[in-house]
Design an enzyme around this catalytic site. Structure first.
Site, PDB file in Angstrom:
ATOM      1  N   PRO A   1       8.493  -3.995  -1.144  1.00 18.60           N
ATOM      2  CA  PRO A   1       9.287  -3.140  -0.248  1.00 18.60           C
ATOM      3  C   PRO A   1      10.798  -3.287  -0.370  1.00 18.60           C
ATOM      4  CG  PRO A   1       8.439  -5.015   0.971  1.00 18.60           C
ATOM      5  CD  PRO A   1       7.804  -5.079  -0.405  1.00 18.60           C
ATOM      6  N   LEU A   2      11.274  -4.394  -0.930  1.00 15.13           N
ATOM      7  CA  LEU A   2      12.720  -4.655  -0.920  1.00 15.13           C
ATOM      8  C   LEU A   2      13.439  -4.171  -2.168  1.00 15.13           C
ATOM      9  CD1 LEU A   2      12.807  -8.251   0.623  1.00 15.13           C
ATOM     10  CD2 LEU A   2      12.824  -6.026   1.760  1.00 15.13           C
TER      11      LEU A   2
ATOM     12  N   TYR B   1      -4.703 -14.476  -4.685  1.00 16.59           N
ATOM     13  CA  TYR B   1      -3.417 -15.164  -4.650  1.00 16.59           C
ATOM     14  C   TYR B   1      -3.661 -16.668  -4.727  1.00 16.59           C
ATOM     15  CZ  TYR B   1      -1.583 -10.697  -2.856  1.00 16.59           C
ATOM     16  OH  TYR B   1      -1.255  -9.373  -2.683  1.00 16.59           O
TER      17      TYR B   1
ATOM     18  N   GLY C   1      17.057  -1.836  -6.940  1.00 14.95           N
ATOM     19  CA  GLY C   1      17.601  -1.585  -8.274  1.00 14.95           C
ATOM     20  C   GLY C   1      19.094  -1.332  -8.291  1.00 14.95           C
TER      21      GLY C   1
END
Length: 298
Positions: free
Chosen positions: A213-214, A68, A217
Protein backbone atom coordinates in the site's frame (compact mmCIF):
# COMPACT_ATOMS: atom_id res chain seq x y z
CA UNK A 1 4.08 14.04 11.08
CA UNK A 2 4.46 14.49 14.79
CA UNK A 3 1.23 14.11 16.70
CA UNK A 4 0.83 15.26 20.28
CA UNK A 5 -1.57 12.40 21.00
CA UNK A 6 -1.17 8.63 20.83
CA UNK A 7 -1.84 7.34 17.29
CA UNK A 8 -5.23 5.61 17.19
CA UNK A 9 -6.25 3.30 14.34
CA UNK A 10 -9.84 3.75 15.54
CA UNK A 11 -9.86 7.10 13.74
CA UNK A 12 -9.60 5.25 10.41
CA UNK A 13 -13.27 4.25 10.62
CA UNK A 14 -14.76 0.78 10.82
CA UNK A 15 -15.65 -2.05 8.47
CA UNK A 16 -17.62 -5.21 9.24
CA UNK A 17 -16.53 -8.69 8.14
CA UNK A 18 -19.15 -11.22 9.17
CA UNK A 19 -19.60 -10.70 12.91
CA UNK A 20 -16.31 -8.81 13.26
CA UNK A 21 -16.21 -5.02 13.19
CA UNK A 22 -12.65 -3.85 12.66
CA UNK A 23 -10.82 -0.56 12.38
CA UNK A 24 -9.99 0.01 8.73
CA UNK A 25 -6.26 0.64 9.19
CA UNK A 26 -4.80 -2.77 9.93
CA UNK A 27 -1.42 -4.47 9.97
CA UNK A 28 0.30 -6.85 7.55
CA UNK A 29 2.52 -9.45 9.19
CA UNK A 30 4.72 -10.56 6.28
CA UNK A 31 7.75 -8.53 7.32
CA UNK A 32 8.07 -10.04 10.80
CA UNK A 33 9.83 -13.14 9.42
CA UNK A 34 13.43 -13.53 8.23
CA UNK A 35 14.98 -12.29 5.00
CA UNK A 36 13.10 -13.41 1.91
CA UNK A 37 10.01 -14.03 4.11
CA UNK A 38 11.83 -17.13 5.32
CA UNK A 39 12.64 -18.35 8.80
CA UNK A 40 12.81 -16.48 12.07
CA UNK A 41 13.19 -12.70 12.35
CA UNK A 42 16.62 -11.18 12.92
CA UNK A 43 15.35 -9.20 15.91
CA UNK A 44 12.60 -11.21 17.58
CA UNK A 45 12.44 -8.92 20.61
CA UNK A 46 11.58 -5.91 18.42
CA UNK A 47 9.02 -7.98 16.50
CA UNK A 48 7.35 -8.92 19.79
CA UNK A 49 7.29 -5.27 20.88
CA UNK A 50 5.77 -4.30 17.52
CA UNK A 51 3.05 -6.94 17.68
CA UNK A 52 2.15 -6.14 21.29
CA UNK A 53 1.95 -2.45 20.41
CA UNK A 54 -0.85 -3.11 17.90
CA UNK A 55 -3.83 -3.27 20.31
CA UNK A 56 -2.46 -0.28 22.22
CA UNK A 57 -2.67 1.71 18.98
CA UNK A 58 -6.21 0.56 18.21
CA UNK A 59 -5.20 -1.93 15.51
CA UNK A 60 -7.59 -4.88 15.65
CA UNK A 61 -7.09 -6.40 12.18
CA UNK A 62 -3.96 -8.40 11.37
CA UNK A 63 -3.27 -10.05 8.02
CA UNK A 64 -0.87 -12.98 7.79
CA UNK A 65 -0.43 -16.23 5.85
CA UNK A 66 0.75 -19.79 6.46
CA UNK A 67 3.46 -19.20 3.85
CA UNK A 68 5.09 -16.33 5.73
CA UNK A 69 8.09 -18.10 7.20
CA UNK A 70 6.47 -20.56 6.46
CA UNK A 71 4.35 -20.81 9.64
CA UNK A 72 6.66 -18.36 11.46
CA UNK A 73 4.41 -15.29 11.21
CA UNK A 74 1.36 -17.12 12.57
CA UNK A 75 3.38 -18.56 15.47
CA UNK A 76 4.87 -15.17 16.40
CA UNK A 77 1.41 -13.58 16.37
CA UNK A 78 0.16 -16.30 18.71
CA UNK A 79 3.11 -15.88 21.06
CA UNK A 80 2.63 -12.12 21.23
CA UNK A 81 -1.15 -11.69 21.20
CA UNK A 82 -3.06 -14.88 22.01
CA UNK A 83 -5.95 -15.09 22.98
CA UNK A 84 -6.58 -12.13 20.62
CA UNK A 85 -9.15 -10.23 22.66
CA UNK A 86 -11.00 -8.02 20.20
CA UNK A 87 -8.57 -8.88 17.37
CA UNK A 88 -9.39 -10.38 13.98
CA UNK A 89 -6.38 -12.34 12.75
CA UNK A 90 -6.82 -13.19 9.07
CA UNK A 91 -4.63 -15.75 7.35
CA UNK A 92 -4.17 -17.19 3.87
CA UNK A 93 -3.22 -20.44 2.12
CA UNK A 94 -2.60 -21.58 -1.42
CA UNK A 95 1.17 -21.08 -1.78
CA UNK A 96 4.07 -23.41 -0.96
CA UNK A 97 7.63 -22.41 -0.06
CA UNK A 98 10.92 -24.10 -0.97
CA UNK A 99 13.26 -21.34 0.18
CA UNK A 100 13.74 -17.58 0.62
CA UNK A 101 11.75 -15.54 -1.91
CA UNK A 102 10.48 -18.77 -3.54
CA UNK A 103 6.71 -19.10 -3.95
CA UNK A 104 4.66 -21.75 -5.79
CA UNK A 105 0.89 -21.94 -6.16
CA UNK A 106 -0.88 -25.04 -4.88
CA UNK A 107 -4.67 -25.00 -4.84
CA UNK A 108 -5.58 -28.65 -4.55
CA UNK A 109 -8.62 -28.93 -2.26
CA UNK A 110 -6.97 -31.38 0.13
CA UNK A 111 -3.97 -29.05 0.50
CA UNK A 112 -6.13 -26.00 1.20
CA UNK A 113 -8.00 -27.91 3.89
CA UNK A 114 -4.78 -29.25 5.40
CA UNK A 115 -3.31 -25.75 5.58
CA UNK A 116 -6.44 -24.22 7.13
CA UNK A 117 -6.35 -26.88 9.84
CA UNK A 118 -2.65 -26.21 10.39
CA UNK A 119 -3.33 -22.48 10.72
CA UNK A 120 -5.90 -23.26 13.42
CA UNK A 121 -3.16 -24.93 15.43
CA UNK A 122 -0.49 -22.33 14.81
CA UNK A 123 -2.80 -19.45 15.69
CA UNK A 124 -4.31 -21.34 18.61
CA UNK A 125 -7.94 -20.77 17.63
CA UNK A 126 -11.01 -22.96 17.22
CA UNK A 127 -12.11 -21.07 14.10
CA UNK A 128 -10.33 -18.70 11.72
CA UNK A 129 -12.28 -15.44 11.51
CA UNK A 130 -11.11 -14.63 7.97
CA UNK A 131 -9.28 -17.07 5.70
CA UNK A 132 -8.21 -16.06 2.21
CA UNK A 133 -7.15 -18.02 -0.87
CA UNK A 134 -3.65 -16.64 -1.48
CA UNK A 135 -3.85 -17.26 -5.23
CA UNK A 136 -6.17 -19.14 -7.57
CA UNK A 137 -4.00 -21.98 -8.83
CA UNK A 138 -4.36 -22.17 -12.63
CA UNK A 139 -3.39 -25.86 -12.55
CA UNK A 140 -6.50 -26.73 -10.53
CA UNK A 141 -10.07 -25.97 -11.69
CA UNK A 142 -11.02 -22.86 -9.74
CA UNK A 143 -14.45 -24.30 -8.95
CA UNK A 144 -12.72 -27.11 -7.03
CA UNK A 145 -10.83 -24.50 -5.02
CA UNK A 146 -14.01 -22.52 -4.36
CA UNK A 147 -15.85 -25.69 -3.35
CA UNK A 148 -13.07 -26.47 -0.87
CA UNK A 149 -13.55 -23.04 0.69
CA UNK A 150 -17.29 -23.62 0.86
CA UNK A 151 -16.59 -26.84 2.78
CA UNK A 152 -14.24 -25.06 5.20
CA UNK A 153 -17.07 -22.65 6.03
CA UNK A 154 -19.68 -25.40 6.29
CA UNK A 155 -17.46 -27.37 8.67
CA UNK A 156 -16.85 -24.33 10.89
CA UNK A 157 -13.10 -24.28 10.28
CA UNK A 158 -13.33 -20.73 8.95
CA UNK A 159 -16.00 -18.10 9.54
CA UNK A 160 -15.43 -15.86 6.50
CA UNK A 161 -13.50 -16.24 3.27
CA UNK A 162 -11.73 -13.96 0.84
CA UNK A 163 -9.68 -14.05 -2.35
CA UNK A 164 -6.36 -12.56 -3.40
CA UNK A 165 -5.12 -11.29 -6.77
CA UNK A 166 -8.39 -11.84 -8.60
CA UNK A 167 -10.54 -10.14 -11.21
CA UNK A 168 -14.24 -9.32 -11.11
CA UNK A 169 -15.20 -12.50 -12.94
CA UNK A 170 -13.35 -14.59 -10.33
CA UNK A 171 -15.24 -12.85 -7.54
CA UNK A 172 -18.58 -13.43 -9.26
CA UNK A 173 -17.81 -17.12 -9.81
CA UNK A 174 -16.62 -17.61 -6.23
CA UNK A 175 -19.79 -15.92 -4.99
CA UNK A 176 -21.75 -18.89 -6.32
CA UNK A 177 -20.05 -20.98 -3.62
CA UNK A 178 -19.62 -18.62 -0.66
CA UNK A 179 -19.93 -14.97 0.31
CA UNK A 180 -16.71 -13.24 -0.68
CA UNK A 181 -15.91 -11.14 2.39
CA UNK A 182 -12.64 -9.58 1.20
CA UNK A 183 -10.44 -9.20 -1.84
CA UNK A 184 -6.70 -8.66 -1.43
CA UNK A 185 -5.09 -7.23 -4.58
CA UNK A 186 -2.02 -5.10 -5.15
CA UNK A 187 -3.12 -1.47 -5.20
CA UNK A 188 -1.53 1.86 -4.33
CA UNK A 189 -1.08 5.41 -5.60
CA UNK A 190 0.92 4.28 -8.63
CA UNK A 191 -0.51 0.80 -9.31
CA UNK A 192 -4.12 1.06 -10.47
CA UNK A 193 -4.36 -2.34 -12.18
CA UNK A 194 -7.19 -3.31 -9.83
CA UNK A 195 -9.17 -0.07 -10.11
CA UNK A 196 -12.16 -1.94 -11.60
CA UNK A 197 -12.00 -4.57 -8.86
CA UNK A 198 -11.91 -1.87 -6.18
CA UNK A 199 -14.94 -0.18 -7.73
CA UNK A 200 -16.76 -3.53 -7.80
CA UNK A 201 -15.91 -4.19 -4.15
CA UNK A 202 -17.07 -0.69 -3.20
CA UNK A 203 -20.41 -1.25 -4.95
CA UNK A 204 -20.92 -4.65 -3.29
CA UNK A 205 -19.60 -3.90 0.20
CA UNK A 206 -16.66 -6.28 -0.10
CA UNK A 207 -13.59 -5.38 1.93
CA UNK A 208 -10.65 -4.46 -0.32
CA UNK A 209 -7.22 -5.10 1.22
CA UNK A 210 -4.51 -3.36 -0.83
CA UNK A 211 -1.15 -5.06 -0.51
CA UNK A 212 2.03 -3.06 -1.10
CA UNK A 213 0.00 0.00 0.00
CA UNK A 214 2.85 2.46 0.57
CA UNK A 215 4.44 2.33 -2.89
CA UNK A 216 4.73 5.78 -4.48
CA UNK A 217 7.72 5.46 -6.82
CA UNK A 218 8.58 8.65 -8.67
CA UNK A 219 5.92 10.55 -6.72
CA UNK A 220 8.34 10.71 -3.80
CA UNK A 221 10.76 12.91 -5.76
CA UNK A 222 11.53 16.31 -4.34
CA UNK A 223 8.98 18.85 -5.55
CA UNK A 224 6.36 16.32 -6.68
CA UNK A 225 2.71 16.76 -5.70
CA UNK A 226 3.10 14.03 -3.07
CA UNK A 227 6.24 15.69 -1.73
CA UNK A 228 4.57 19.10 -1.55
CA UNK A 229 1.49 17.73 0.22
CA UNK A 230 3.65 15.76 2.67
CA UNK A 231 5.62 18.89 3.54
CA UNK A 232 2.45 20.95 3.99
CA UNK A 233 1.16 18.36 6.49
CA UNK A 234 4.58 17.90 8.11
CA UNK A 235 4.18 14.22 7.22
CA UNK A 236 6.12 11.35 5.65
CA UNK A 237 5.39 10.35 2.05
CA UNK A 238 4.12 6.97 3.27
CA UNK A 239 1.62 8.66 5.61
CA UNK A 240 0.15 10.66 2.71
CA UNK A 241 -0.08 7.47 0.62
CA UNK A 242 -2.01 5.81 3.45
CA UNK A 243 -4.27 8.82 3.97
CA UNK A 244 -5.06 8.78 0.24
CA UNK A 245 -5.99 5.08 0.38
CA UNK A 246 -8.28 5.59 3.36
CA UNK A 247 -10.10 8.38 1.52
CA UNK A 248 -10.24 6.50 -1.80
CA UNK A 249 -13.04 4.13 -0.74
CA UNK A 250 -14.83 3.20 2.51
CA UNK A 251 -14.14 -0.51 1.85
CA UNK A 252 -10.35 -0.12 1.62
CA UNK A 253 -8.55 -1.82 4.51
CA UNK A 254 -4.84 -0.92 4.26
CA UNK A 255 -2.39 -3.27 5.98
CA UNK A 256 1.03 -1.60 6.04
CA UNK A 257 3.61 -3.94 7.54
CA UNK A 258 6.75 -3.39 9.58
CA UNK A 259 8.84 -5.16 12.18
CA UNK A 260 9.69 -1.96 14.06
CA UNK A 261 7.62 -0.05 16.62
CA UNK A 262 8.75 3.36 15.31
CA UNK A 263 7.50 2.63 11.79
CA UNK A 264 4.28 1.13 13.14
CA UNK A 265 3.48 4.28 15.12
CA UNK A 266 4.35 6.40 12.08
CA UNK A 267 1.96 4.39 9.88
CA UNK A 268 -0.91 4.58 12.36
CA UNK A 269 -0.40 8.33 12.72
CA UNK A 270 -1.59 8.66 9.11
CA UNK A 271 -5.17 8.58 10.47
CA UNK A 272 -4.63 12.15 11.68
CA UNK A 273 -4.15 13.43 8.12
CA UNK A 274 -7.23 14.78 6.36
CA UNK A 275 -6.53 15.49 2.71
CA UNK A 276 -8.51 18.28 1.08
CA UNK A 277 -10.45 17.44 -2.07
CA UNK A 278 -7.86 19.34 -4.10
CA UNK A 279 -5.02 17.36 -2.50
CA UNK A 280 -6.79 14.05 -2.98
CA UNK A 281 -7.62 14.84 -6.61
CA UNK A 282 -4.09 15.96 -7.46
CA UNK A 283 -2.60 12.79 -5.92
CA UNK A 284 -5.15 10.72 -7.78
CA UNK A 285 -4.36 12.45 -11.07
CA UNK A 286 -0.59 12.26 -10.80
CA UNK A 287 -0.57 8.69 -9.51
CA UNK A 288 -2.84 7.55 -12.32
CA UNK A 289 -0.73 9.38 -14.92
CA UNK A 290 2.43 7.70 -13.63
CA UNK A 291 0.70 4.30 -13.69
CA UNK A 292 -0.40 4.78 -17.31
CA UNK A 293 3.03 6.03 -18.32
CA UNK A 294 4.75 3.03 -16.75
CA UNK A 295 2.35 0.69 -18.57
CA UNK A 296 3.35 2.11 -21.95
CA UNK A 297 5.92 0.05 -23.94
CA UNK A 298 9.36 1.62 -23.85
Amino acid sequence: MTSTTEPDAGKSGTFTIGTFTIHRLGYGAMQITGKGVWGDPQNKAEVMRTLRRLPELGVNFIDTADSYGPDVSESLIREALHPYKGLLVATKAGLTRSGPDAWEMLGRPEYLRQQALKSLRHLGVEQIGLWQLHRIDPKVPRDEQFDAIKSLIADGIIANAGLSEVGIEDIEEASRYFTVATVQNRYNLIDRTSEDVLDYCTQHGIGFIPWYPLAAGELTKNGSVLDQIAKSHDAHHSQIALAWLLQRSPVILPIPGTSQVTHLEQNIDAVNIALSKAEFDSLNRDGNALFKRNKMPH
